[in-house]
Write a protein that holds these residues in place. Structure first.
Motif, PDB file in Angstrom:
ATOM      1  N   GLU A 423       0.800  -1.161   0.042  1.00 31.38           N
ATOM      2  CA  GLU A 423      -0.007  -0.115   0.057  1.00 31.38           C
ATOM      3  C   GLU A 423       0.752   1.182   0.167  1.00 31.38           C
ATOM      4  O   GLU A 423       0.570   2.374  -0.544  1.00 31.38           O
ATOM      5  N   LYS A 449      -0.720  -2.298  -8.767  1.00 34.50           N
ATOM      6  CA  LYS A 449      -1.822  -2.802  -7.805  1.00 34.50           C
ATOM      7  C   LYS A 449      -2.288  -4.168  -8.581  1.00 34.50           C
ATOM      8  O   LYS A 449      -3.087  -4.068  -9.555  1.00 34.50           O
ATOM      9  N   PRO A 451      -5.550  -6.395  -8.490  1.00 32.66           N
ATOM     10  CA  PRO A 451      -6.857  -6.393  -8.147  1.00 32.66           C
ATOM     11  C   PRO A 451      -7.289  -7.585  -7.414  1.00 32.66           C
ATOM     12  O   PRO A 451      -7.038  -8.854  -7.658  1.00 32.66           O
ATOM     13  N   ILE A 452      -8.474  -7.615  -6.598  1.00 34.73           N
ATOM     14  CA  ILE A 452      -9.111  -8.829  -5.845  1.00 34.73           C
ATOM     15  C   ILE A 452     -10.118  -9.241  -6.914  1.00 34.73           C
ATOM     16  O   ILE A 452     -10.879  -8.884  -7.728  1.00 34.73           O
ATOM     17  N   TYR A 455     -12.690 -14.393  -2.544  1.00 32.40           N
ATOM     18  CA  TYR A 455     -12.353 -14.455  -1.413  1.00 32.40           C
ATOM     19  C   TYR A 455     -12.949 -15.683  -0.970  1.00 32.40           C
ATOM     20  O   TYR A 455     -13.994 -16.124  -1.174  1.00 32.40           O
ATOM     21  N   ILE A 468      -8.055 -13.324   1.161  1.00 23.85           N
ATOM     22  CA  ILE A 468      -8.466 -12.509  -0.005  1.00 23.85           C
ATOM     23  C   ILE A 468      -7.698 -12.980  -1.151  1.00 23.85           C
ATOM     24  O   ILE A 468      -6.152 -13.346  -1.130  1.00 23.85           O
ATOM     25  N   ARG A 470      -5.932 -12.692  -4.835  1.00 21.95           N
ATOM     26  CA  ARG A 470      -5.969 -11.470  -5.973  1.00 21.95           C
ATOM     27  C   ARG A 470      -5.589 -12.243  -7.350  1.00 21.95           C
ATOM     28  O   ARG A 470      -5.556 -13.352  -7.547  1.00 21.95           O
ATOM     29  N   PHE A 488      -7.287  -2.210   3.300  1.00 23.36           N
ATOM     30  CA  PHE A 488      -8.016  -1.883   1.928  1.00 23.36           C
ATOM     31  C   PHE A 488      -8.108  -0.532   1.705  1.00 23.36           C
ATOM     32  O   PHE A 488      -8.627   0.186   2.576  1.00 23.36           O
ATOM     33  N   GLU A 491     -11.085   1.130  -3.414  1.00 20.99           N
ATOM     34  CA  GLU A 491     -11.206   0.265  -4.625  1.00 20.99           C
ATOM     35  C   GLU A 491     -11.376  -1.043  -4.387  1.00 20.99           C
ATOM     36  O   GLU A 491     -12.201  -1.823  -4.651  1.00 20.99           O
ATOM     37  N   ASP A 492     -10.463  -1.463  -3.333  1.00 23.24           N
ATOM     38  CA  ASP A 492     -10.648  -2.947  -3.021  1.00 23.24           C
ATOM     39  C   ASP A 492     -11.841  -3.101  -2.310  1.00 23.24           C
ATOM     40  O   ASP A 492     -12.429  -4.331  -2.428  1.00 23.24           O
ATOM     41  N   LEU A 496     -14.550  -5.956  -3.312  1.00 16.96           N
ATOM     42  CA  LEU A 496     -15.075  -6.998  -2.490  1.00 16.96           C
ATOM     43  C   LEU A 496     -16.548  -6.872  -2.144  1.00 16.96           C
ATOM     44  O   LEU A 496     -17.281  -8.027  -2.009  1.00 16.96           O
TER      45      LEU A 496
END
Length: 529
Positions: A423, A449, A451-452, A455, A468, A470, A488, A491-492, A496
């Motif tokens: 981060e 970055k 993305p997720i 989960y 989590i 990715r 987080f 955006e995360d 989610l």
């Protein structure tokens, strides 16, 4: 006046399994598992808090065509409950059941069940019964009764329930449950009574309510209940009163339809009969044989042939002193030829019975102590060694669990630290100022970055983690929602939330961690419903 609330130990789900801790309770568990009230004891619907609250907030008592009804509005839909609907929805076949027994019968039958605190008061105490009877009383009080407090005592109505269950006459549970609900409404709804049963009624009349989020988790006992009920209260003699033959599941199956024919071929024992039309259910006479000399001297007592099987050592009793109990239609005088015993006389007889039982078992315990082997101390030493070995094994397992937990915590913390570092890195850019040259150098990100994409809920021992996943296949695990939130960005969280929303579009989350995400992500993002 504060809003009514759920009672902690009221209308719980019955625990009728037979773990190793249930040793000594097998007979009463078998009895309850085949009893018609089992469905009412164990039915466990998903209870929606707002639905229960709306029902009791709008409930009113109405009489329609001579029939008393409870009417309520739940989300705009009318709900009507009657004694008949209670009977049908809880699968209770008790329309012809008894409502309450006469006081004299209650005192008489509880003495035979083994109650050791005789008095003329209509309040009885659970602690003065032997364990299996105590389990039966405990089951009725906390799973079916309208009580919300004072679990160690019960009234004459609950005493009637126990006696009817033990001796076969049906008790009208449906009427008792319905009238208790009516009284709760008439007393301005003191608490949210019978949440399990009310939810069953609502499911039958309203249908699917899975769109509601807030769920009340019905409390339930665990295997520890057996250990608690084995504890001996102050004043209890430790005399164990066995269950009646009418409650023995295997015995009932073996007797079958030919019970009346087989009774003619069994042995003989004496039973005392009183003028009551309603008495204690038929039971093996030898189980309760006692020395009572007054019976021999009383001309108004008649002996009849009853079913007899060996339970106690009959050598303790003389043939002339044998006193057998027959059951719920026993202990009565023949009305045509004999005079009725007074309550005082019956009380005297039963107190003598109780005293004889105490002396008999005290003598047996004393004899057992005298006959114990001389190597008792050696046995105690072996037991101590075994206990020490078990304790060492438990300590090793505990150390192993602690080591595994420490490694897992270190791994989780490392992953959390990596997430924090990523981060920070993504915010670091190499900026080259524009000096007016023809060469333009764009800002170069030092981190990219990821993305997720999904989960999962990962469980290790008794702990659960948010796992989590990715796009690059790497995972991060968070023990709490707060830690997840701190690591987080918006955006995360939005990604989610979209995953959670899609996953539970048609169904409600059941797992606690899923419920946590489902309830808390949307407020964090300030998204309108």
């Amino acid at each position: 006046m504060s809003a009514p609330k759920f009672a902690d130990s009221h209308n719980m789900v019955a625990f009728l399994a037979k773990p190793t801790e249930s040793d000594g309770f097998e007979q009463i568990l078998d009895f309850l598992n085949v009893n018609p009230i089992k469905y009412a004891l164990t039915v466990n619907p998903t209870i929606y808090t707002l639905c229960i609250e709306q029902f009791w907030a709008t409930a009113k008592v109405e009489t329609v065509n001579g029939e008393v009804q409870l009417q309520a509005l739940v989300y705009g839909k009318k709900v009507i409950i009657t004694e008949t609907s209670v009977r049908r929805n809880l699968q209770l076949e008790d329309a012809e059941g008894i409502e309450c027994l006469p006081d004299a019968d209650i005192f008489e039958q509880l003495t035979l069940i083994g109650y050791e605190k005789p008095s003329q008061k209509l309040t009885f105490y659970k602690a003065f019964f032997s364990p299996q009877w105590k389990f039966l009383i405990h089951t009725i009080l906390q799973y079916l009764s309208a009580k919300s407090t004072a679990w160690n005592e019960f009234s004459s109505t609950m005493a009637s329930v126990i006696i009817c269950l033990a001796t076969n006459p049906k008790f009208n549970f449906s009427k008792y449950i319905f009238e208790s609900m009516v009284k709760n409404v008439e007393s301005s709804v003191e608490f949210l009574m019978y949440p399990r049963f009310v939810q069953v009624f609502l499911d039958k009349q309203i249908g699917d309510m899975s769109t509601h989020v807030e769920i009340f988790v019905t409390p339930s006992h665990t295997k520890k209940v057996f250990g608690n009920l084995k504890r001996v209260g102050k004043g209890f003699s430790r005399v164990v009163t066995p269950l009646f033959s009418t409650m023995m599941v295997q015995a009932q199956e073996e007797m079958g339809e030919d019970e009346a024919v087989n009774e003619e071929n069994v042995g003989l024992s004496a039973r005392v009969v009183s003028s009551k039309d309603v008495g204690l259910g038929e039971e093996d006479a030898s189980k309760q044989e006692r020395k009572i000399h007054d019976i021999d001297a009383d001309e108004d007592i008649t002996l009849e042939n009853v079913h007899d099987e060996d339970m106690f050592d009959k050598s303790v009793f003389n043939d002339e002193e044998r006193f057998g109990r027959t059951g719920y239609d026993g202990i009565r005088l023949q009305e045509e030829e004999q005079e009725e015993l007074t309550i005082k006389e019956k009380s005297k007889l039963f107190q003598q019975l109780l005293e004889k039982r105490r002396k008999h078992f005290a003598a047996k315990r004393a004899e057992e102590r005298r006959n114990r082997p001389t190597h008792k101390k050696l046995n105690k030493g072996a037991v101590r060694q075994k206990k020490k070995a078990v304790q060492k094994e438990q300590e090793k397992e505990l150390e192993s669990d602690k080591s595994k937990k420490q490694k897992l915590d270190e791994k989780v913390e490392a992953e959390i630290d990596d997430a924090k570092e990523a981060e920070e890195l993504k915010q670091c850019l190499e900026i080259v100022p524009d000096d007016g040259d023809d060469v333009i150098i764009d800002a170069t990100p030092l981190s990219v970055k990821i993305p997720i994409v999904d989960y999962k809920i990962y469980q290790k021992g008794k702990k659960s983690f948010f796992k989590i996943i990715r796009a690059d296949g790497k995972t991060q695990m968070y023990l709490t929602f707060t830690k997840l939130l701190k690591n987080f960005d918006r955006e995360d969280l939005e990604v989610l939330w979209r995953i959670v929303k899609a996953r539970f579009k048609k169904t409600e989350p059941v797992n606690y961690m899923n419920i946590l995400l489902h309830l808390n992500l949307r407020p964090c993002l300030n998204i309108e419903c």
